[in-house]
Scaffold this motif. Structure first.
Motif, mmCIF file in Angstrom:
data_model
loop_
_atom_site.group_PDB
_atom_site.id
_atom_site.type_symbol
_atom_site.label_atom_id
_atom_site.label_comp_id
_atom_site.label_asym_id
_atom_site.label_seq_id
_atom_site.Cartn_x
_atom_site.Cartn_y
_atom_site.Cartn_z
ATOM 1 N N PHE A 62 0.760 -1.309 0.073
ATOM 2 C CA PHE A 62 0.282 0.133 -0.016
ATOM 3 C C PHE A 62 0.882 1.321 -0.002
ATOM 4 C CE2 PHE A 62 -2.183 3.530 2.418
ATOM 5 C CZ PHE A 62 -3.366 3.475 1.436
ATOM 6 N N GLU A 63 0.951 1.952 -1.194
ATOM 7 C CA GLU A 63 1.738 3.209 -1.320
ATOM 8 C C GLU A 63 3.131 3.004 -0.841
ATOM 9 O OE1 GLU A 63 -0.256 6.037 0.604
ATOM 10 O OE2 GLU A 63 -1.896 6.154 -0.745
ATOM 11 N N GLY A 64 3.670 1.645 -1.367
ATOM 12 C CA GLY A 64 5.101 1.523 -1.111
ATOM 13 C C GLY A 64 5.145 0.877 0.480
ATOM 14 N N GLN A 65 4.383 0.889 1.285
ATOM 15 C CA GLN A 65 4.298 0.210 2.444
ATOM 16 C C GLN A 65 4.152 -1.351 2.538
ATOM 17 O OE1 GLN A 65 2.790 2.545 5.912
ATOM 18 N NE2 GLN A 65 1.797 3.644 4.458
ATOM 19 N N LYS A 66 5.094 -2.179 2.565
ATOM 20 C CA LYS A 66 4.828 -3.512 2.138
ATOM 21 C C LYS A 66 4.570 -4.578 3.629
ATOM 22 C CE LYS A 66 7.358 -3.422 -2.272
ATOM 23 N NZ LYS A 66 8.632 -4.043 -3.020
ATOM 24 N N VAL A 67 3.736 -5.597 3.418
ATOM 25 C CA VAL A 67 3.732 -6.413 4.162
ATOM 26 C C VAL A 67 4.963 -7.364 4.469
ATOM 27 C CG1 VAL A 67 2.491 -8.640 4.984
ATOM 28 C CG2 VAL A 67 1.371 -6.599 3.941
ATOM 29 N N PRO A 68 5.467 -7.486 5.623
ATOM 30 C CA PRO A 68 6.875 -8.180 5.940
ATOM 31 C C PRO A 68 6.721 -9.627 4.959
ATOM 32 C CG PRO A 68 6.160 -7.502 7.918
ATOM 33 C CD PRO A 68 4.884 -7.225 6.817
ATOM 34 N N ASP A 69 7.694 -10.031 4.499
ATOM 35 C CA ASP A 69 8.013 -11.036 3.304
ATOM 36 C C ASP A 69 7.644 -12.223 4.037
ATOM 37 O OD1 ASP A 69 8.560 -9.469 1.288
ATOM 38 O OD2 ASP A 69 10.754 -9.793 1.444
ATOM 39 N N ILE A 70 7.847 -12.642 5.215
ATOM 40 C CA ILE A 70 7.852 -13.696 6.119
ATOM 41 C C ILE A 70 6.281 -14.120 6.281
ATOM 42 C CG2 ILE A 70 7.651 -12.518 8.236
ATOM 43 C CD1 ILE A 70 9.128 -16.147 7.628
ATOM 44 N N LEU A 71 5.677 -13.099 6.108
ATOM 45 C CA LEU A 71 4.039 -13.294 6.407
ATOM 46 C C LEU A 71 3.187 -13.814 5.052
ATOM 47 C CD1 LEU A 71 3.119 -10.312 8.558
ATOM 48 C CD2 LEU A 71 3.440 -12.675 9.518
ATOM 49 N N LEU A 72 4.150 -13.821 4.055
ATOM 50 C CA LEU A 72 3.703 -14.239 2.640
ATOM 51 C C LEU A 72 4.096 -15.343 2.530
ATOM 52 C CD1 LEU A 72 3.734 -10.794 0.883
ATOM 53 C CD2 LEU A 72 1.856 -11.765 2.216
ATOM 54 N N SER A 73 5.141 -15.847 3.281
ATOM 55 C CA SER A 73 5.808 -17.042 2.842
ATOM 56 C C SER A 73 5.332 -18.616 2.841
ATOM 57 C CB SER A 73 7.251 -17.340 3.628
ATOM 58 O OG SER A 73 6.827 -17.572 5.195
ATOM 59 N N GLY A 74 4.217 -18.612 3.734
ATOM 60 C CA GLY A 74 3.605 -19.896 4.044
ATOM 61 C C GLY A 74 4.128 -20.836 5.012
ATOM 62 N N ASN A 75 5.514 -20.382 5.277
ATOM 63 C CA ASN A 75 6.101 -21.089 6.572
ATOM 64 C C ASN A 75 5.544 -20.623 7.883
ATOM 65 O OD1 ASN A 75 7.901 -22.088 8.263
ATOM 66 N ND2 ASN A 75 9.448 -21.925 6.809
ATOM 67 N N HIS A 76 4.848 -21.578 8.264
ATOM 68 C CA HIS A 76 3.939 -21.146 9.566
ATOM 69 C C HIS A 76 4.941 -21.220 10.764
ATOM 70 C CE1 HIS A 76 0.291 -20.859 7.592
ATOM 71 N NE2 HIS A 76 0.451 -22.053 7.260
ATOM 72 N N GLY A 77 5.940 -22.286 10.786
ATOM 73 C CA GLY A 77 6.756 -22.154 11.902
ATOM 74 C C GLY A 77 7.787 -20.963 11.862
ATOM 75 N N LYS A 78 8.003 -20.311 10.737
ATOM 76 C CA LYS A 78 8.847 -19.029 10.928
ATOM 77 C C LYS A 78 8.061 -18.103 11.157
ATOM 78 C CE LYS A 78 12.924 -20.431 9.563
ATOM 79 N NZ LYS A 78 14.074 -20.407 10.743
ATOM 80 N N ILE A 79 6.667 -18.055 10.526
ATOM 81 C CA ILE A 79 5.812 -17.110 11.014
ATOM 82 C C ILE A 79 5.391 -17.020 12.477
ATOM 83 C CG2 ILE A 79 3.518 -16.133 10.770
ATOM 84 C CD1 ILE A 79 3.501 -17.579 8.039
#
Length: 242
Positions: A181-198
């Motif tokens: 959103f207007e250059g403010q990005k969601v942290p990549d880890i939350l888009l990774s699908g790796n629930h342990g790392k999340i």
């Protein structure tokens, strides 16, 4: 759960009868019983207060109508009064109260209570070091914090477990669409699908937020080895950012 409230202003409690708490009442998860203790006054004009002995400004609530209202309840359970001298309300208290079948709150008004009224209570509780015109708003806050923990009140059963203060920490940051959103990005880890790392990231962020915003919550907390290392990393990050 049955929640009784002794108050001079039952109409103030509308917020507890809408949204999730209102739906919880409709579903029979909990019941709100509002009692106007003015109805128990035997004085002319149903007055419930009088001038204080020894002089002074304001009017003081009398014990007779409040005691009579309390005795009229079939199931009063734990009786709670809000007052500045009480211990400060917190999440642990809400969790403890949510296990009760019956709770009764006594709301003050005017200059305060006849001191003998405090003897009717099991607990005296404050929501902070400031003064309000009455006990209705603090009571609503405490009821909300307590009732929301009852099974079936919140849609997602994990919600009360994951929120701020549930484990002594503030909540981690939350995001939803859009991912950018207007250059403010969601942290990549939350888009990774790796629930342990999340889960690991979320715990780190909760600890970091608590350390930066409410370090007092960490005093006396027994940290795991993982949390101790996280805290060292957080402190190092903070020093670099200064």
């Amino acid at each position: 759960m049955n929640v009784n409230v002794l108050t001079l202003f039952p109409d103030m409690f509308t917020p507890l009868q809408v949204s999730l708490l209102g739906r919880g009442q409709e579903d029979g998860k909990w019941k709100l019983n509002l009692v106007n203790f003015r109805d128990f006054s035997e004085r002319p004009h149903k007055s419930v207060d009088d001038t204080p002995y020894g002089g002074g400004a304001g009017m003081v609530l009398q014990i007779m109508p409040i005691k009579a209202a309390l005795e009229s309840l079939e199931n009063k359970g734990k009786v709670i009064i809000t007052a500045p001298q009480g211990r400060t309300f917190n999440e642990q208290m809400a969790q403890d109260w949510s296990k009760e079948e019956n709770l009764t709150f006594i709301c003050g008004h005017f200059e305060g209570f006849d001191h003998r009224i405090y003897g009717l209570a099991d607990e005296i509780v404050s929501i902070g070091d400031y003064v309000l015109t009455g006990g209705e708003l603090p009571t609503m806050s405490m009821i909300d914090a307590t009732v929301r923990l009852l099974p079936g009140i919140l849609g997602n059963a994990m919600s009360p477990v994951e929120e701020s203060f549930s484990d002594g920490l503030l909540e981690y940051p939350q995001y939803t669409r859009p991912a950018d959103f207007e250059g403010q990005k969601v942290p990549d880890i939350l888009l990774s699908g790796n629930h342990g790392k999340i889960d690991e990231w979320r715990h780190y962020q909760a600890l970091k937020t608590t350390f930066l915003k409410r370090p007092d919550l960490l005093k006396g907390r027994e940290l795991t080895k993982e949390e101790q290392q996280m805290l060292l990393d957080i402190k190092a990050e903070s020093e670099q950012e200064q």
